[in-house]
Motif scaffolding. Structure first.
Motif: not given
Length: 263
Positions: A51-77
């Motif tokens: 599993a990987k937990m990644i905060i995007d390298s850019e700040i995003h905008q949503i509802n006129n507010r700055p936000a972190y875009k954070i993704d969790v990716y998973g794969k079986t082995l």
């Protein structure tokens, strides 16, 4: 969802419990854009998932507010990759208030698909859940749900947890919070187990240990079957999780940490 990955996301959901009652934050922000954490999940004697937990390298905008875009990716082995698994869970979380504005899940496992987007309106105290077809192109269902103030989603709760001043807790203290997941609000509780020193692939750490209070179920074994180790430093990263199951045990440990805010 494959069994090891399902356990990983259940453990993330339980981490909501760390987010209540302790409103004091650490001295500096415990993470920054571009941070990437990697975990290996072992089930029995096998490397079952990554599993990987990644905060995007850019700040995003949503509802006129700055936000972190954070993704969790998973794969079986290894032998657990009987079916192709491509899972992505994510959030857009306010950079200052640490609350989610949007949560999403894109689940692809063998022939199973689920694409979901949740928009949180914290002023109106509602969550709008949108489900899409298997190709993630056509909206198929929309529902609206009442939520508690400053409720967390499954990913944002994990990061909000890292702000908290765990030094204020005494062994045996119980923490609770409400989290929204799968169109339901959960009241989650957790016990502070004290401190511990552990060794990982990244080195030795002083840690705080926490244990979710689990309802009676057919998955976990024993009283307080899950423990989570969180570093006692300014980064507050989870480095290890253990879960005793009815059949075997699951162990999740950090293997790589990039772009940490605090050295």
């Amino acid at each position: 969802m494959s069994f090891p990955l399902r356990l990983f996301f259940i453990l993330n959901l339980l981490s909501f419990a760390c987010s209540a009652q302790l409103m004091a934050q650490t001295e500096s922000k415990p993470y920054k854009k571009g941070e990437e954490l990697t975990f290996k999940v072992k089930y029995l004697f096998f490397n079952a998932a990554e599993a990987k937990m990644i905060i995007d390298s850019e700040i995003h905008q949503i509802n006129n507010r700055p936000a972190y875009k954070i993704d969790v990716y998973g794969k079986t082995l290894s032998i657990f990759s009987i079916f192709k698994v491509k899972d992505n869970w994510g959030t857009l979380m306010d950079t200052t208030q640490n609350i989610p504005y949007r949560s999403y899940r894109h689940i692809e496992e063998g022939g199973y698909r689920k694409h979901e987007v949740i928009d949180f309106d914290h002023d109106q105290k509602t969550a709008t859940v949108k489900l899409y077809d298997k190709e993630n192109r056509k909206l198929t269902k929309t529902t609206e749900h009442d939520i508690s103030p400053e409720i967390q989603d499954i990913v944002s709760g994990f990061y909000y947890m890292r702000h908290l001043d765990l030094e204020k807790l005494n062994k045996g203290d119980i923490i609770s919070i409400k989290g929204f997941f799968d169109e339901k609000t959960y009241n989650l509780k957790l016990i502070f187990e004290g401190k511990d020193k552990i060794s990982t692939k990244l080195g030795k750490f002083d840690t705080f240990v926490v244990s979710p209070i689990m309802p009676s179920n057919k998955l976990f074994s024993g009283e307080n079957p899950i423990k989570m180790w969180i570093t006692d430093d300014r980064n507050r990263i989870p480095v290890k999780i253990e879960a005793d199951l009815i059949v075997g045990a699951l162990n999740m440990e950090i293997t790589e940490a990039k772009n940490l805010r605090n050295k």
